[in-house]
Write a protein that holds these residues in place. Structure first.
Motif, mmCIF file in Angstrom:
data_model
loop_
_atom_site.group_PDB
_atom_site.id
_atom_site.type_symbol
_atom_site.label_atom_id
_atom_site.label_comp_id
_atom_site.label_asym_id
_atom_site.label_seq_id
_atom_site.Cartn_x
_atom_site.Cartn_y
_atom_site.Cartn_z
ATOM 1 N N PRO A 25 0.880 -116.620 -29.991
ATOM 2 C CA PRO A 25 1.848 -117.475 -29.297
ATOM 3 C C PRO A 25 1.619 -117.563 -27.799
ATOM 4 O O PRO A 25 2.195 -118.436 -27.139
ATOM 5 C CB PRO A 25 3.197 -116.818 -29.626
ATOM 6 N N ALA A 26 0.788 -116.676 -27.255
ATOM 7 C CA ALA A 26 0.478 -116.746 -25.832
ATOM 8 C C ALA A 26 -0.552 -117.826 -25.521
ATOM 9 O O ALA A 26 -0.773 -118.160 -24.351
ATOM 10 C CB ALA A 26 -0.033 -115.392 -25.342
ATOM 11 N N ARG A 27 -1.183 -118.362 -26.563
ATOM 12 C CA ARG A 27 -2.200 -119.397 -26.363
ATOM 13 C C ARG A 27 -1.605 -120.778 -26.609
ATOM 14 O O ARG A 27 -0.684 -120.924 -27.401
ATOM 15 C CB ARG A 27 -3.377 -119.167 -27.316
ATOM 16 N N PRO A 28 -2.136 -121.808 -25.933
ATOM 17 C CA PRO A 28 -1.622 -123.159 -26.185
ATOM 18 C C PRO A 28 -1.876 -123.587 -27.621
ATOM 19 O O PRO A 28 -2.848 -123.170 -28.254
ATOM 20 C CB PRO A 28 -2.410 -124.027 -25.198
ATOM 21 N N VAL A 101 -0.424 -127.286 -24.561
ATOM 22 C CA VAL A 101 -1.166 -127.803 -25.708
ATOM 23 C C VAL A 101 -2.611 -128.101 -25.338
ATOM 24 O O VAL A 101 -2.943 -128.358 -24.179
ATOM 25 C CB VAL A 101 -0.522 -129.087 -26.284
ATOM 26 N N VAL A 102 -3.452 -128.069 -26.365
ATOM 27 C CA VAL A 102 -4.799 -128.629 -26.330
ATOM 28 C C VAL A 102 -4.819 -129.735 -27.376
ATOM 29 O O VAL A 102 -4.456 -129.506 -28.536
ATOM 30 C CB VAL A 102 -5.870 -127.568 -26.657
ATOM 31 N N LEU A 103 -5.195 -130.929 -26.977
ATOM 32 C CA LEU A 103 -5.241 -132.051 -27.908
ATOM 33 C C LEU A 103 -6.614 -132.109 -28.569
ATOM 34 O O LEU A 103 -7.649 -132.046 -27.894
ATOM 35 C CB LEU A 103 -4.964 -133.368 -27.183
ATOM 36 N N VAL A 104 -6.613 -132.231 -29.899
ATOM 37 C CA VAL A 104 -7.854 -132.362 -30.668
ATOM 38 C C VAL A 104 -7.726 -133.648 -31.476
ATOM 39 O O VAL A 104 -6.999 -133.696 -32.470
ATOM 40 C CB VAL A 104 -8.078 -131.152 -31.598
ATOM 41 N N ALA A 117 -3.426 -137.725 -22.096
ATOM 42 C CA ALA A 117 -3.905 -136.849 -21.025
ATOM 43 C C ALA A 117 -4.083 -137.605 -19.714
ATOM 44 O O ALA A 117 -3.996 -137.002 -18.638
ATOM 45 C CB ALA A 117 -5.213 -136.190 -21.440
ATOM 46 N N GLY A 118 -4.331 -138.912 -19.792
ATOM 47 C CA GLY A 118 -4.526 -139.720 -18.594
ATOM 48 C C GLY A 118 -3.282 -140.445 -18.133
ATOM 49 O O GLY A 118 -3.367 -141.310 -17.254
ATOM 50 N N SER A 119 -2.141 -140.095 -18.692
ATOM 51 C CA SER A 119 -0.879 -140.722 -18.299
ATOM 52 C C SER A 119 0.031 -139.698 -17.650
ATOM 53 O O SER A 119 -0.232 -138.485 -17.680
ATOM 54 C CB SER A 119 -0.187 -141.335 -19.519
ATOM 55 N N SER A 120 1.131 -140.168 -17.089
ATOM 56 C CA SER A 120 2.074 -139.262 -16.438
ATOM 57 C C SER A 120 2.756 -138.330 -17.420
ATOM 58 O O SER A 120 3.335 -137.314 -17.027
ATOM 59 C CB SER A 120 3.140 -140.073 -15.687
ATOM 60 N N ALA A 121 2.662 -138.646 -18.727
ATOM 61 C CA ALA A 121 3.292 -137.808 -19.749
ATOM 62 C C ALA A 121 2.461 -136.583 -20.101
ATOM 63 O O ALA A 121 2.934 -135.700 -20.818
ATOM 64 C CB ALA A 121 3.537 -138.631 -21.016
ATOM 65 N N THR A 123 1.434 -133.786 -18.793
ATOM 66 C CA THR A 123 1.473 -132.586 -17.951
ATOM 67 C C THR A 123 1.328 -131.284 -18.733
ATOM 68 O O THR A 123 1.016 -130.249 -18.144
ATOM 69 C CB THR A 123 2.782 -132.545 -17.151
ATOM 70 N N ARG A 124 1.537 -131.318 -20.047
ATOM 71 C CA ARG A 124 1.441 -130.088 -20.847
ATOM 72 C C ARG A 124 0.027 -129.824 -21.359
ATOM 73 O O ARG A 124 -0.240 -128.786 -21.955
ATOM 74 C CB ARG A 124 2.400 -130.175 -22.036
ATOM 75 N N VAL A 125 -0.869 -130.780 -21.156
ATOM 76 C CA VAL A 125 -2.212 -130.700 -21.729
ATOM 77 C C VAL A 125 -3.102 -129.826 -20.858
ATOM 78 O O VAL A 125 -3.216 -130.040 -19.648
ATOM 79 C CB VAL A 125 -2.829 -132.104 -21.867
ATOM 80 N N GLU A 126 -3.755 -128.839 -21.495
ATOM 81 C CA GLU A 126 -4.655 -127.950 -20.764
ATOM 82 C C GLU A 126 -6.120 -128.290 -20.999
ATOM 83 O O GLU A 126 -6.956 -128.081 -20.116
ATOM 84 C CB GLU A 126 -4.377 -126.497 -21.160
#
Length: 257
Positions: A25-28, A101-104, A117-121, A123-126
């Motif tokens: 749980p410590a990882r995105p 989060v990491v998006l796959v 990832a390229g929008s203002s929304a 911000t949670r993406v690492e």
């Protein structure tokens, strides 16, 4: 890895099918974004393998109109991928309680990941992993989508998809196919989002991809601020995670480390 099972999330009044696999749980959380004909079940065992290799929690979900999620009205708007990335995905992450989060993403899902990832929304993406991404429309892609239309009408493709989409089968197929083959879709282009993708990106592309070429990789690599790590796979078509799972899992694991 601890299996957390299938569930349904209410996202803006729409029920979306999800599947979560536990990890550290410590990882995105790795959020899987499926292709234009995909769903939770069409990922098969890839989410389990990804969780086992990386130790990260994994969330897969079926977009509206796919799998066992709520249906959508057709035709889809031609900017449906931009809407998914800017509007729907943030609400899904809120509903799932995810702040790292990491998006796959695969194919259409890769495009949605890049938009988010390229929008203002975003911000949670690492980090972002994209497999067989689309950033603009290539002739090879439209040729293959026309071939898929013929297969849906004249082969067992519909029956095979129905195992995964059930009552959403026609919605899933025609929502994707009619959008890509609409005359105005030739102008679809998300390259304007790429300069704002300020996190590390891994691009995975099959050298035999029947839906896209190295030009998609070059577009991303040349536009995201930090460049992009790339993996070009021989003997690999449009689904790297199915055609070359070992290489894909190893690359993602190394990228996350």
């Amino acid at each position: 890895m601890a299996e957390m099972g299938a569930d349904v999330l209410n996202v803006g009044g729409v029920s979306l099918e999800t599947r979560r696999i536990g990890g550290d749980p410590a990882r995105p959380t790795l959020v899987l974004l499926h292709e234009g004909l995909g769903s939770v079940s069409l990922w098969r065992d890839f989410p389990d393998q990804l969780a086992a290799v990386t130790g990260h929690p994994v969330l897969a979900f079926s977009r509206a109109g796919y799998g066992r999620s709520d249906p959508v009205d057709l035709p889809r708007p031609l900017d449906y991928m931009q809407r998914e990335g800017r509007d729907v995905l943030p609400r899904l992450l809120d509903a799932a309680g995810l702040d790292r989060v990491v998006l796959v993403g695969h194919s259409d899902g890769a495009s949605i990941a890049l938009v988010h990832a390229g929008s203002s929304a975003g911000t949670r993406v690492e980090k972002v992993v994209v497999m067989a991404p689309h950033t603009f429309v290539e002739p090879i892609c439209l040729t293959s989508i026309r071939a898929a239309r013929e297969a849906y009408l004249n082969s067992d493709l519909r029956d095979r998809l129905q195992r995964h989409h059930g009552a959403n089968t026609d919605c899933a197929f025609w929502g994707w196919n009619d959008s890509w083959l609409a005359p105005d879709f030739v102008h679809w282009d998300i390259r304007g989002f790429l300069p704002a993708v300020g996190v590390p990106v891994l691009v995975i592309q099959g050298q035999d991809d029947e839906y896209g070429t190295i030009l998609q990789v070059d577009a991303i690599r040349g536009a995201v601020p930090g460049g992009a790590a790339t993996l070009l796979l021989p003997d690999c078509g449009h689904s790297p995670h199915r055609d070359q799972p070992g290489a894909v899992l190893a690359a993602i694991g190394a990228f996350l480390r």
